[in-house]
Design a protein around this motif. Structure first.
Motif, PDB file in Angstrom:
ATOM      1  N   UNK A  81      34.982  43.809  52.006  1.00  0.00           N
ATOM      2  CA  UNK A  81      34.846  42.854  51.367  1.00  0.00           C
ATOM      3  C   UNK A  81      34.837  42.839  49.443  1.00  0.00           C
ATOM      4  N   UNK A  82      36.824  43.900  49.376  1.00  0.00           N
ATOM      5  CA  UNK A  82      37.251  44.193  48.155  1.00  0.00           C
ATOM      6  C   UNK A  82      38.252  42.789  48.185  1.00  0.00           C
ATOM      7  N   UNK A  83      38.636  42.788  49.512  1.00  0.00           N
ATOM      8  CA  UNK A  83      39.706  41.505  49.719  1.00  0.00           C
ATOM      9  C   UNK A  83      38.558  40.231  49.434  1.00  0.00           C
ATOM     10  N   UNK A  84      38.071  39.462  50.156  1.00  0.00           N
ATOM     11  CA  UNK A  84      36.577  38.818  49.914  1.00  0.00           C
ATOM     12  C   UNK A  84      36.529  38.523  49.295  1.00  0.00           C
ATOM     13  N   UNK A  85      36.490  39.643  47.733  1.00  0.00           N
ATOM     14  CA  UNK A  85      36.109  39.102  46.282  1.00  0.00           C
ATOM     15  C   UNK A  85      36.946  38.584  45.841  1.00  0.00           C
ATOM     16  N   UNK A  86      38.277  38.835  46.711  1.00  0.00           N
ATOM     17  CA  UNK A  86      39.679  39.111  45.317  1.00  0.00           C
ATOM     18  C   UNK A  86      39.609  37.760  45.507  1.00  0.00           C
ATOM     19  N   UNK A  87      39.661  36.792  46.931  1.00  0.00           N
ATOM     20  CA  UNK A  87      39.931  35.403  47.431  1.00  0.00           C
ATOM     21  C   UNK A  87      39.080  34.151  46.788  1.00  0.00           C
ATOM     22  N   UNK A  88      37.370  34.752  46.503  1.00  0.00           N
ATOM     23  CA  UNK A  88      36.612  34.134  45.642  1.00  0.00           C
ATOM     24  C   UNK A  88      36.999  34.101  44.509  1.00  0.00           C
ATOM     25  N   UNK A  89      37.741  35.351  43.459  1.00  0.00           N
ATOM     26  CA  UNK A  89      38.017  35.361  42.225  1.00  0.00           C
ATOM     27  C   UNK A  89      39.280  34.064  42.106  1.00  0.00           C
ATOM     28  N   UNK A  90      40.363  34.045  42.902  1.00  0.00           N
ATOM     29  CA  UNK A  90      41.332  32.884  42.948  1.00  0.00           C
ATOM     30  C   UNK A  90      40.329  31.725  43.323  1.00  0.00           C
ATOM     31  N   UNK A  91      39.225  31.420  43.976  1.00  0.00           N
ATOM     32  CA  UNK A  91      38.717  30.661  43.542  1.00  0.00           C
ATOM     33  C   UNK A  91      38.673  29.563  42.740  1.00  0.00           C
ATOM     34  N   UNK A  92      37.477  31.010  42.404  1.00  0.00           N
ATOM     35  CA  UNK A  92      36.929  30.296  40.510  1.00  0.00           C
ATOM     36  C   UNK A  92      37.889  30.233  39.560  1.00  0.00           C
ATOM     37  N   UNK A  93      39.020  31.160  39.409  1.00  0.00           N
ATOM     38  CA  UNK A  93      39.808  30.821  38.476  1.00  0.00           C
ATOM     39  C   UNK A  93      41.200  28.702  39.098  1.00  0.00           C
ATOM     40  N   UNK A  94      41.084  29.234  40.621  1.00  0.00           N
ATOM     41  CA  UNK A  94      41.557  27.138  40.532  1.00  0.00           C
ATOM     42  C   UNK A  94      40.900  26.836  39.972  1.00  0.00           C
ATOM     43  N   UNK A  95      39.463  26.092  40.976  1.00  0.00           N
ATOM     44  CA  UNK A  95      38.685  25.508  40.229  1.00  0.00           C
ATOM     45  C   UNK A  95      37.956  25.424  38.798  1.00  0.00           C
ATOM     46  N   UNK A  96      38.600  26.351  37.944  1.00  0.00           N
ATOM     47  CA  UNK A  96      38.765  26.450  36.515  1.00  0.00           C
ATOM     48  C   UNK A  96      39.499  25.975  35.482  1.00  0.00           C
ATOM     49  N   UNK A  97      40.414  26.316  36.649  1.00  0.00           N
ATOM     50  CA  UNK A  97      41.330  26.137  35.397  1.00  0.00           C
ATOM     51  C   UNK A  97      42.315  24.677  35.530  1.00  0.00           C
ATOM     52  N   UNK A  98      43.057  24.241  34.734  1.00  0.00           N
ATOM     53  CA  UNK A  98      43.447  22.685  34.402  1.00  0.00           C
ATOM     54  C   UNK A  98      44.711  22.909  35.321  1.00  0.00           C
ATOM     55  N   UNK A  99      45.959  23.402  35.481  1.00  0.00           N
ATOM     56  CA  UNK A  99      46.912  23.791  36.437  1.00  0.00           C
ATOM     57  C   UNK A  99      46.896  25.106  37.529  1.00  0.00           C
ATOM     58  N   UNK A 100      47.456  25.419  38.171  1.00  0.00           N
ATOM     59  CA  UNK A 100      47.451  26.130  39.260  1.00  0.00           C
ATOM     60  C   UNK A 100      49.098  25.793  39.615  1.00  0.00           C
ATOM     61  N   UNK A 101      50.047  26.868  39.782  1.00  0.00           N
ATOM     62  CA  UNK A 101      51.451  26.876  40.413  1.00  0.00           C
ATOM     63  C   UNK A 101      51.553  28.291  40.731  1.00  0.00           C
ATOM     64  N   UNK A 102      52.645  28.107  41.648  1.00  0.00           N
ATOM     65  CA  UNK A 102      53.081  29.885  42.181  1.00  0.00           C
ATOM     66  C   UNK A 102      55.012  29.550  41.274  1.00  0.00           C
ATOM     67  N   UNK A 103      55.225  30.599  40.995  1.00  0.00           N
ATOM     68  CA  UNK A 103      57.115  30.714  40.837  1.00  0.00           C
ATOM     69  C   UNK A 103      56.534  32.664  41.142  1.00  0.00           C
ATOM     70  N   UNK A 104      57.755  33.049  41.978  1.00  0.00           N
ATOM     71  CA  UNK A 104      58.427  33.992  42.260  1.00  0.00           C
ATOM     72  C   UNK A 104      57.106  35.239  42.004  1.00  0.00           C
ATOM     73  N   UNK A 105      57.080  34.666  44.163  1.00  0.00           N
ATOM     74  CA  UNK A 105      55.320  35.241  44.233  1.00  0.00           C
ATOM     75  C   UNK A 105      54.393  35.752  43.436  1.00  0.00           C
ATOM     76  N   UNK A 106      53.989  34.706  42.649  1.00  0.00           N
ATOM     77  CA  UNK A 106      53.385  35.143  41.372  1.00  0.00           C
ATOM     78  C   UNK A 106      52.379  34.343  41.186  1.00  0.00           C
ATOM     79  N   UNK A 107      50.963  34.303  41.129  1.00  0.00           N
ATOM     80  CA  UNK A 107      50.401  33.125  40.853  1.00  0.00           C
ATOM     81  C   UNK A 107      49.685  32.568  39.655  1.00  0.00           C
ATOM     82  N   UNK A 108      49.399  31.886  39.139  1.00  0.00           N
ATOM     83  CA  UNK A 108      49.639  31.260  37.273  1.00  0.00           C
ATOM     84  C   UNK A 108      48.274  30.083  37.287  1.00  0.00           C
TER      85      UNK A 108
END
Length: 127
Positions: free
Chosen positions: A34-61
């Motif tokens: 459940x905690x991992x699935x909730x984490x994935x939901x948070x990421x999806x929501x951030x991606x939907x609301x962000x103007x731009x999404x990118x990764x760099x040095x194993x980090x997601x921005x």
């Protein structure tokens, strides 16, 4: 003969409990899933609301609409979110590793827990 029958009876009665014990040890906990699935939901929501999404040095921005930058990263034994490099919000604990792979259409997120379970999710980026 009686001793043999008693021994077989004891083995027969305890075997299901031993099998149940080993199946419990080898499966990830419901809370972990459940905690991992909730984490994935948070990421999806951030991606939907962000103007731009990118990764760099194993980090997601995420470039947020508020002109702030949110960063998701591995921080010893947990995954955290920071906004503009200040403070942090813990998304999930007991993590062994976080891998972020850049894809032409998004990011592939791979999480490995300290229990050895691996979870993967692809988050699409909508520009």
């Amino acid at each position: 003969m009686i001793e043999l029958l008693l021994t077989l009876m004891i083995i027969t009665m305890t075997l299901p409990f031993v099998a149940l014990f080993f199946s419990y040890i080898n499966t990830p906990s419901f809370e972990e899933d459940m905690s991992i699935q909730q984490f994935f939901i948070f990421l999806r929501n951030d991606a939907l609301l962000a103007d731009n999404v990118y990764s760099e040095n194993n980090k997601l921005f995420f470039d947020l609409t508020t002109n702030e930058i949110a960063k998701i990263e591995y921080y010893p034994s947990l995954i955290r979110r920071q906004v503009n490099g200040k403070g942090h919000e813990i998304y999930v604990r007991d993590i062994a590793s976080l891998t972020i792979e850049s894809l032409p259409y998004g990011s592939k997120i791979i999480v490995q827990t300290v229990k050895g379970e691996t979870y993967e999710k692809t988050i699409a980026h909508y520009d």
